[in-house]
Write a protein that holds these residues in place. Sequence first.
Motif, short mmCIF file in Angstrom:
data_model
loop_
_atom_site.label_atom_id
_atom_site.label_comp_id
_atom_site.label_asym_id
_atom_site.label_seq_id
_atom_site.Cartn_x
_atom_site.Cartn_y
_atom_site.Cartn_z
N LYS A 116 25.38 29.88 -30.11
CA LYS A 116 25.46 29.85 -28.57
C LYS A 116 26.84 30.12 -28.47
CE LYS A 116 26.49 26.17 -27.03
NZ LYS A 116 27.57 25.42 -26.56
N ASN A 117 27.61 29.49 -29.44
CA ASN A 117 29.22 29.64 -29.13
C ASN A 117 29.69 31.12 -29.58
OD1 ASN A 117 28.99 27.00 -28.45
ND2 ASN A 117 31.19 26.51 -29.51
N LEU A 118 29.07 31.48 -30.52
CA LEU A 118 29.49 32.79 -31.10
C LEU A 118 29.05 33.78 -29.84
CD1 LEU A 118 28.48 32.95 -34.91
CD2 LEU A 118 30.83 32.47 -33.60
N ALA A 119 27.80 33.83 -29.39
CA ALA A 119 27.15 34.58 -28.11
C ALA A 119 28.13 34.39 -27.11
CB ALA A 119 25.93 34.22 -27.92
N MET A 120 28.86 33.54 -26.51
CA MET A 120 29.80 33.21 -25.44
C MET A 120 30.87 33.97 -26.02
SD MET A 120 29.17 29.24 -24.41
CE MET A 120 30.64 28.80 -24.85
N ALA A 121 31.24 33.73 -26.99
CA ALA A 121 32.60 34.50 -27.38
C ALA A 121 32.23 36.07 -27.55
CB ALA A 121 32.92 34.19 -28.99
N GLY A 122 31.09 36.62 -27.87
CA GLY A 122 31.02 37.89 -27.61
C GLY A 122 30.88 38.39 -26.20
N GLY A 123 30.34 37.73 -25.47
CA GLY A 123 30.33 38.04 -23.87
C GLY A 123 31.65 38.00 -23.34
N LEU A 124 32.47 37.14 -23.76
CA LEU A 124 33.95 37.06 -23.35
C LEU A 124 34.93 38.06 -23.96
CD1 LEU A 124 34.51 33.03 -24.00
CD2 LEU A 124 34.63 34.36 -21.72
N LEU A 125 34.69 38.66 -25.20
CA LEU A 125 35.24 39.89 -25.69
C LEU A 125 34.81 41.21 -24.86
CD1 LEU A 125 34.86 38.99 -29.47
CD2 LEU A 125 37.00 38.92 -28.16
N GLN A 126 33.76 41.17 -24.22
CA GLN A 126 33.40 42.37 -23.30
C GLN A 126 34.20 42.14 -22.20
OE1 GLN A 126 30.77 44.66 -23.39
NE2 GLN A 126 31.04 44.30 -25.58
#
Length: 141
Positions: A116-126
């Motif tokens: 979940k934290n990695l997915a949040m980081a992915g969204g933030l990188l967008q």
Amino acid sequence: MTNSISITADRPLDTTTGAVVPFVGRSLLASIFILSGVAKLGDPAGTIGYIAATGLPLPELGFVLAVAVEVIGGLLLVLGYRTRLVAAGLAAFSIATAVFFHSALGDQNQFIHFFKNLAMAGGLLQVVAFGAGRFSLDARR
């Protein structure tokens, strides 16, 4: 003529939708940080104990930094102020918390939190890549 939204790879969203979607996305990403930071304020001793249990130094300072990053960073993300920098910081924070607090991947709950934290980081990188959008303080500067 219909008012339906058509999303395709070769055509951008209409002006209104294209302006609202980044704001909604930023708000949804920010909500988990703001709620988590406020929850930490409700149980500082528990949070400090959790940080200490991981073996990280200076758990009291870690608590203050975590609350500040989550609450202030989350609010800045919603407002769209210095959005790319804030999103990059929150992405780094998300990855760090995944590694330091959720790396026991044999535990299903920790496995879920880690990814979940990695997915949040992915969204933030967008957000880092594409910016805050029209409904933001950045767009007004």
